[in-house]
Write an enzyme that holds these catalytic residues in place. Sequence first.
Site, PDB file in Angstrom:
ATOM      1  N   LYS A 195      28.147 -18.269 -74.820  1.00 14.67           N
ATOM      2  CA  LYS A 195      27.306 -19.418 -75.659  1.00 14.67           C
ATOM      3  C   LYS A 195      25.727 -19.132 -75.272  1.00 14.67           C
ATOM      4  O   LYS A 195      25.545 -18.245 -74.418  1.00 14.67           O
ATOM      5  CB  LYS A 195      27.638 -21.022 -75.375  1.00 14.67           C
ATOM      6  CG  LYS A 195      29.065 -21.250 -75.913  1.00 14.67           C
ATOM      7  CD  LYS A 195      29.265 -22.630 -75.710  1.00 14.67           C
ATOM      8  CE  LYS A 195      30.712 -22.951 -76.270  1.00 14.67           C
ATOM      9  NZ  LYS A 195      30.999 -24.362 -75.931  1.00 14.67           N
TER      10      LYS A 195
ATOM     11  N   TYR B 277      32.571 -25.611 -86.114  1.00 22.31           N
ATOM     12  CA  TYR B 277      32.787 -26.828 -85.131  1.00 22.31           C
ATOM     13  C   TYR B 277      33.231 -27.906 -86.276  1.00 22.31           C
ATOM     14  O   TYR B 277      32.865 -29.086 -85.798  1.00 22.31           O
ATOM     15  CB  TYR B 277      31.633 -27.183 -84.413  1.00 22.31           C
ATOM     16  CG  TYR B 277      31.605 -26.280 -83.117  1.00 22.31           C
ATOM     17  CD1 TYR B 277      32.621 -26.219 -82.235  1.00 22.31           C
ATOM     18  CD2 TYR B 277      30.572 -25.630 -82.706  1.00 22.31           C
ATOM     19  CE1 TYR B 277      32.656 -25.495 -81.188  1.00 22.31           C
ATOM     20  CE2 TYR B 277      30.285 -24.659 -81.645  1.00 22.31           C
ATOM     21  CZ  TYR B 277      31.413 -24.790 -80.582  1.00 22.31           C
ATOM     22  OH  TYR B 277      31.348 -23.947 -79.750  1.00 22.31           O
TER      23      TYR B 277
ATOM     24  N   ASN C  91      29.318 -25.416 -71.514  1.00 20.00           N
ATOM     25  CA  ASN C  91      30.332 -24.886 -70.657  1.00 20.00           C
ATOM     26  C   ASN C  91      30.519 -23.543 -71.028  1.00 20.00           C
ATOM     27  O   ASN C  91      31.398 -22.986 -70.836  1.00 20.00           O
ATOM     28  CB  ASN C  91      31.424 -25.686 -71.178  1.00 20.00           C
ATOM     29  CG  ASN C  91      31.805 -25.748 -72.435  1.00 20.00           C
ATOM     30  OD1 ASN C  91      31.187 -25.006 -73.379  1.00 20.00           O
ATOM     31  ND2 ASN C  91      32.855 -26.657 -73.034  1.00 20.00           N
TER      32      ASN C  91
ATOM     33  N   HIS D  14      33.041 -20.131 -75.613  1.00 24.23           N
ATOM     34  CA  HIS D  14      34.267 -20.740 -76.538  1.00 24.23           C
ATOM     35  C   HIS D  14      35.346 -19.699 -76.617  1.00 24.23           C
ATOM     36  O   HIS D  14      35.137 -18.671 -76.789  1.00 24.23           O
ATOM     37  CB  HIS D  14      33.513 -20.877 -77.823  1.00 24.23           C
ATOM     38  CG  HIS D  14      34.711 -20.942 -79.023  1.00 24.23           C
ATOM     39  ND1 HIS D  14      35.311 -22.162 -79.438  1.00 24.23           N
ATOM     40  CD2 HIS D  14      35.608 -20.003 -79.818  1.00 24.23           C
ATOM     41  CE1 HIS D  14      36.165 -21.951 -80.094  1.00 24.23           C
ATOM     42  NE2 HIS D  14      36.389 -20.744 -80.526  1.00 24.23           N
TER      43      HIS D  14
ATOM     44  N   GLU E  18      38.670 -17.889 -87.158  1.00 25.96           N
ATOM     45  CA  GLU E  18      37.213 -17.455 -86.377  1.00 25.96           C
ATOM     46  C   GLU E  18      37.180 -16.154 -86.388  1.00 25.96           C
ATOM     47  O   GLU E  18      35.887 -15.879 -86.582  1.00 25.96           O
ATOM     48  CB  GLU E  18      37.511 -18.265 -84.901  1.00 25.96           C
ATOM     49  CG  GLU E  18      37.737 -19.622 -85.091  1.00 25.96           C
ATOM     50  CD  GLU E  18      37.988 -20.104 -83.436  1.00 25.96           C
ATOM     51  OE1 GLU E  18      37.880 -19.522 -82.659  1.00 25.96           O
ATOM     52  OE2 GLU E  18      38.174 -21.381 -83.537  1.00 25.96           O
TER      53      GLU E  18
HETATM   54  P1  IDP Z   1      36.978 -26.342 -76.216  1.00 27.70           P
HETATM   55  O1  IDP Z   1      35.478 -25.603 -76.390  1.00 27.70           O
HETATM   56  O2  IDP Z   1      37.602 -26.287 -74.787  1.00 27.70           O
HETATM   57  O3  IDP Z   1      38.171 -25.882 -76.959  1.00 27.70           O
HETATM   58  P2  IDP Z   1      36.577 -28.508 -77.869  1.00 27.70           P
HETATM   59  O4  IDP Z   1      37.296 -30.090 -77.780  1.00 27.70           O
HETATM   60  O5  IDP Z   1      37.207 -27.913 -79.250  1.00 27.70           O
HETATM   61  O6  IDP Z   1      36.598 -27.714 -76.428  1.00 27.70           O
HETATM   62  O7  IDP Z   1      35.085 -28.991 -77.929  1.00 27.70           O
HETATM   63  C1  IDP Z   1      34.398 -27.730 -78.563  1.00 27.70           C
HETATM   64  C2  IDP Z   1      32.986 -27.861 -77.916  1.00 27.70           C
HETATM   65  O8  IDP Z   1      32.334 -29.266 -77.919  1.00 27.70           O
HETATM   66  C3  IDP Z   1      33.274 -27.746 -76.358  1.00 27.70           C
HETATM   67  O9  IDP Z   1      33.378 -26.296 -75.684  1.00 27.70           O
HETATM   68  C4  IDP Z   1      32.028 -28.339 -75.792  1.00 27.70           C
HETATM   69  O10 IDP Z   1      30.841 -27.557 -76.011  1.00 27.70           O
HETATM   70  C5  IDP Z   1      31.600 -29.558 -76.671  1.00 27.70           C
HETATM   71  N1  IDP Z   1      32.111 -30.842 -76.234  1.00 27.70           N
HETATM   72  C6  IDP Z   1      33.293 -31.158 -76.315  1.00 27.70           C
HETATM   73  N2  IDP Z   1      33.429 -32.389 -75.692  1.00 27.70           N
HETATM   74  C7  IDP Z   1      32.222 -32.776 -75.283  1.00 27.70           C
HETATM   75  C8  IDP Z   1      31.913 -33.963 -74.678  1.00 27.70           C
HETATM   76  O11 IDP Z   1      32.509 -34.855 -74.199  1.00 27.70           O
HETATM   77  N3  IDP Z   1      30.476 -33.872 -74.504  1.00 27.70           N
HETATM   78  C9  IDP Z   1      29.614 -33.030 -74.725  1.00 27.70           C
HETATM   79  N4  IDP Z   1      30.073 -31.926 -75.260  1.00 27.70           N
HETATM   80  C10 IDP Z   1      31.257 -31.840 -75.656  1.00 27.70           C
HETATM   81 MG    MG Z   2      37.970 -25.891 -79.262  1.00 24.17          MG
END
Ligand code: IDP
Ligand code: MG
Length: 147
Positions: free
Chosen positions: A9, A49, A112, A115, A126
């Site tokens: 990212k 997303y 984080n 992805h 994807e």
């Molecule tokens: P993942 O990336 O671990 O698969 P997902 O649930 O698919 O997680 O969520 C996509 C992205 O959305 C996450 O990587 C993160 O950047 C963001 N995200 C998910 N949950 C939260 C949250 O509670 N607060 C802020 N951002 C979130």
């Molecule tokens: Mg995901």
Amino acid sequence: MEQTLVILKPNAVQRELIGDLISRFERRGLKITAMKLCSISTETAAHHYREHLEEPFYEDLISFITSGPSVIIVLESLAAVTIVRSMVGTTNPADAAPGTIRGDFATSPGHNMIHASDSIESAKKEIELFFSSDEMMNYKLSVRPWL
Ligand code: IDP
Ligand code: MG
């Protein structure tokens, strides 16, 4: 051989950590099948997303992922989806084990770092979203028989 899609990212690029992250995948034995540095468009981000459209963090998610260049990579190995997800760690870095990418480099769910596709089906979709077939490199690594 299974393939998965990874996005380093925009904060991974800004923090100059892309080499470290790519190196982890190379050392584990994942083959890079496609890779590019590019700014993800709002349209592509919205499609990628789409399942999070109703989430309270959706607007922040789209604005962050489109805020600067990302590195997009297709990785290949046996069980690539599972292996890469385990290397990435849990969505919330607060819960991510040390030794995982999020556990070593991140503190907040919104930033984080990375992805990774969560299933073989999403990986296929994807990869098609981010790469054309002529961007996928078909080559052999001489170390393959040793993995
Ligand atoms: P993942 O990336 O671990 O698969 P997902 O649930 O698919 O997680 O969520 C996509 C992205 O959305 C996450 O990587 C993160 O950047 C963001 N995200 C998910 N949950 C939260 C949250 O509670 N607060 C802020 N951002 C979130
Ligand atoms: Mg995901």
